[in-house]
Design an enzyme around this catalytic site. Sequence first.
Site, PDB file in Angstrom:
ATOM      1  N   GLU A   7     -35.214  91.080 -49.692  1.00  7.95           N
ATOM      2  CA  GLU A   7     -34.803  90.432 -50.935  1.00  7.95           C
ATOM      3  C   GLU A   7     -35.965  89.809 -51.716  1.00  7.95           C
ATOM      4  O   GLU A   7     -35.915  89.724 -52.931  1.00  7.95           O
ATOM      5  CB  GLU A   7     -33.772  89.336 -50.635  1.00  7.95           C
ATOM      6  CG  GLU A   7     -32.600  89.789 -49.806  1.00  7.95           C
ATOM      7  CD  GLU A   7     -31.500  90.396 -50.633  1.00  7.95           C
ATOM      8  OE1 GLU A   7     -31.789  90.870 -51.746  1.00  7.95           O
ATOM      9  OE2 GLU A   7     -30.362  90.395 -50.166  1.00  7.95           O
ATOM     10  N   HIS A  46     -34.024  87.689 -40.776  1.00  4.16           N
ATOM     11  CA  HIS A  46     -33.126  88.841 -40.760  1.00  4.16           C
ATOM     12  C   HIS A  46     -32.390  88.882 -39.442  1.00  4.16           C
ATOM     13  O   HIS A  46     -32.952  88.526 -38.406  1.00  4.16           O
ATOM     14  CB  HIS A  46     -33.908  90.151 -40.959  1.00  4.16           C
ATOM     15  CG  HIS A  46     -33.023  91.277 -41.377  1.00  4.16           C
ATOM     16  ND1 HIS A  46     -32.396  92.098 -40.477  1.00  4.16           N
ATOM     17  CD2 HIS A  46     -32.623  91.690 -42.604  1.00  4.16           C
ATOM     18  CE1 HIS A  46     -31.664  92.976 -41.134  1.00  4.16           C
ATOM     19  NE2 HIS A  46     -31.777  92.746 -42.423  1.00  4.16           N
TER      20      HIS A  46
HETATM   21  N1  COA Z   1     -35.428  79.861 -43.676  1.00  2.00           N
HETATM   22  C1  COA Z   1     -35.530  78.882 -42.755  1.00  2.00           C
HETATM   23  N2  COA Z   1     -35.014  78.962 -41.526  1.00  2.00           N
HETATM   24  C2  COA Z   1     -34.379  80.087 -41.200  1.00  2.00           C
HETATM   25  C3  COA Z   1     -34.249  81.160 -42.107  1.00  2.00           C
HETATM   26  C4  COA Z   1     -34.800  81.011 -43.381  1.00  2.00           C
HETATM   27  N3  COA Z   1     -34.713  81.984 -44.293  1.00  2.00           N
HETATM   28  N4  COA Z   1     -33.542  82.147 -41.507  1.00  2.00           N
HETATM   29  C5  COA Z   1     -33.259  81.718 -40.271  1.00  2.00           C
HETATM   30  N5  COA Z   1     -33.761  80.478 -40.091  1.00  2.00           N
HETATM   31  C6  COA Z   1     -33.675  79.671 -38.895  1.00  2.00           C
HETATM   32  C7  COA Z   1     -32.324  79.006 -38.756  1.00  2.00           C
HETATM   33  O1  COA Z   1     -32.283  77.756 -39.414  1.00  2.00           O
HETATM   34  C8  COA Z   1     -32.221  78.873 -37.259  1.00  2.00           C
HETATM   35  O2  COA Z   1     -33.023  77.784 -36.856  1.00  2.00           O
HETATM   36  P1  COA Z   1     -32.501  76.729 -35.778  1.00  2.00           P
HETATM   37  O3  COA Z   1     -32.299  77.547 -34.536  1.00  2.00           O
HETATM   38  O4  COA Z   1     -33.596  75.738 -35.712  1.00  2.00           O
HETATM   39  O5  COA Z   1     -31.221  76.198 -36.336  1.00  2.00           O
HETATM   40  C9  COA Z   1     -32.891  80.144 -36.741  1.00  2.00           C
HETATM   41  O6  COA Z   1     -33.782  80.539 -37.756  1.00  2.00           O
HETATM   42  C10 COA Z   1     -31.920  81.280 -36.463  1.00  2.00           C
HETATM   43  O7  COA Z   1     -31.088  81.458 -37.599  1.00  2.00           O
HETATM   44  P2  COA Z   1     -29.734  82.272 -37.561  1.00  2.00           P
HETATM   45  O8  COA Z   1     -28.812  81.721 -38.600  1.00  2.00           O
HETATM   46  O9  COA Z   1     -29.221  82.362 -36.156  1.00  2.00           O
HETATM   47  O10 COA Z   1     -30.200  83.712 -37.991  1.00  2.00           O
HETATM   48  P3  COA Z   1     -29.230  84.875 -38.399  1.00  2.00           P
HETATM   49  O11 COA Z   1     -29.730  86.086 -37.770  1.00  2.00           O
HETATM   50  O12 COA Z   1     -27.809  84.548 -38.172  1.00  2.00           O
HETATM   51  O13 COA Z   1     -29.428  84.888 -39.994  1.00  2.00           O
HETATM   52  C11 COA Z   1     -30.037  85.474 -42.163  1.00  2.00           C
HETATM   53  C12 COA Z   1     -29.995  85.919 -40.705  1.00  2.00           C
HETATM   54  C13 COA Z   1     -30.597  86.605 -43.022  1.00  2.00           C
HETATM   55  C14 COA Z   1     -28.597  85.136 -42.650  1.00  2.00           C
HETATM   56  C15 COA Z   1     -30.935  84.219 -42.297  1.00  2.00           C
HETATM   57  O14 COA Z   1     -32.246  84.535 -41.849  1.00  2.00           O
HETATM   58  C16 COA Z   1     -30.965  83.639 -43.698  1.00  2.00           C
HETATM   59  O15 COA Z   1     -30.090  82.840 -44.049  1.00  2.00           O
HETATM   60  N6  COA Z   1     -31.984  84.025 -44.550  1.00  2.00           N
HETATM   61  C17 COA Z   1     -32.051  83.549 -45.907  1.00  2.00           C
HETATM   62  C18 COA Z   1     -31.110  84.351 -46.797  1.00  2.00           C
HETATM   63  C19 COA Z   1     -31.626  85.765 -47.068  1.00  2.00           C
HETATM   64  O16 COA Z   1     -32.806  85.982 -47.331  1.00  2.00           O
HETATM   65  N7  COA Z   1     -30.684  86.712 -46.990  1.00  2.00           N
HETATM   66  C20 COA Z   1     -30.996  88.112 -47.208  1.00  2.00           C
HETATM   67  C21 COA Z   1     -30.881  88.880 -45.926  1.00  2.00           C
HETATM   68  S1  COA Z   1     -31.487  90.531 -46.089  1.00  2.00           S
END
Ligand code: COA
Length: 375
Positions: A318, A265
Amino acid sequence: MATLLEAPKGLEGVVVAETAIGDVRGEEGFFHYRGHDATVLAREHTLEDVWHLVLLGHLPDAPERDRFAARVAEARRLLPAELLAALPGVAAVNGDDRMAALRTAWSMAAVALGCRPWIDLAGPERIDQAVWLAAAGPVLAAGVHRDGVADELADAPAGTAAAYLRLVTGDPPSPVAARALERYLVLTIDHGLNASTFAARTVASTGADLGAVVVAGLCALSGPLHGGAPSRALEMLEAIGTADRAEQWVRSAIARGERIMGFGHRVYRTEDPRATLLRETARELGGSRVELAMHVEEVVLGVLRELKPDRVLDVNVEYHAALVLDAVGLPRALFTPTFALSRAIGWTAHALEQMADGRIIRPSSRYVGPSPSRR
Ligand code: COA
């Protein structure tokens, strides 16, 4: 030339609006609507009560509660017959993509309900249109899913959650299922300045009508990184199949650079409090997937802790939402549209708040292309 302020990618940590609607405290794992713990609201109040709180600023007293619930139920029946009759055609054109169909249907509804640029409307008219548009959502989502909704509308139960289940499934819902869905809907009304709320506020800042605001929010919500994750979480459980395959499956997915849907998140560095209540709700509802889901959750958390030690990655709303929506009988194609139904209450409340600000949202970009040629 004015000094440009550099903002980080994704605008993380940048404050671009003031709101009295709600707040998310990511470090504490807490969120609230107008000062009321949202998980307590979800346990103790109806959707209409919380809608009143978010839109009008306070929880209703007894007479206000009855009046507002009646207003919402009436608003659900405002859509003209021609529009209801057109919904199966909208669905047919959009194939299986219910979000795309809902986007078209909500846009049509805004016109049918007489939505006009809000700068041309008086305050009470803006509130009316906010209620009408959000109340139309369940009818529109059901209407792009199955035929016959127009004929069943008059008999639908008064409460929004029960009415929606009735219209989607064609059967009277059990009180347990309706209440579980209502909890989910309360929990997802608002959640800080997420992508769809920001999109909604940006459109509202232009003076556009509330229908445009809702459609903008819906478009942002359709992305898998925002609202599109729950159906993918169920697909993951299906792909894993049995508990013994979970760890291998999760490790391979992360090795391929994939994200595990329902985890991580932008704001929370604890378990998402919505997940906590929805896990409990999913357990209460039961169903064939629950045990596997609980096991997979443990596995994913363990693997993420090991492979992504620099980032706190916990379960988000989710994952357990998928289990709840599935158990109450909603088809997977309607998971994200269902999220939109409650969030539309939040988007319209934010739009009303943004209107009071009166300044168009217009940031800057830095040009990084080839140098311009001057003649
Ligand atoms: N599974 C695996 N790795 C994850 C992850 C997940 N669900 N969410 C984040 N990470 C990892 C990223 O790959 C990244 O790793 P790295 O630094 O080795 O590349 C690190 O965590 C940071 O990710 P980042 O994209 O900067 O986090 P964010 O705050 O921008 O993203 C979300 C937040 C929700 C978009 C992200 O966690 C995600 O894509 N989750 C899955 C989709 C989901 O469940 N969405 C509903 C949100 S309520």
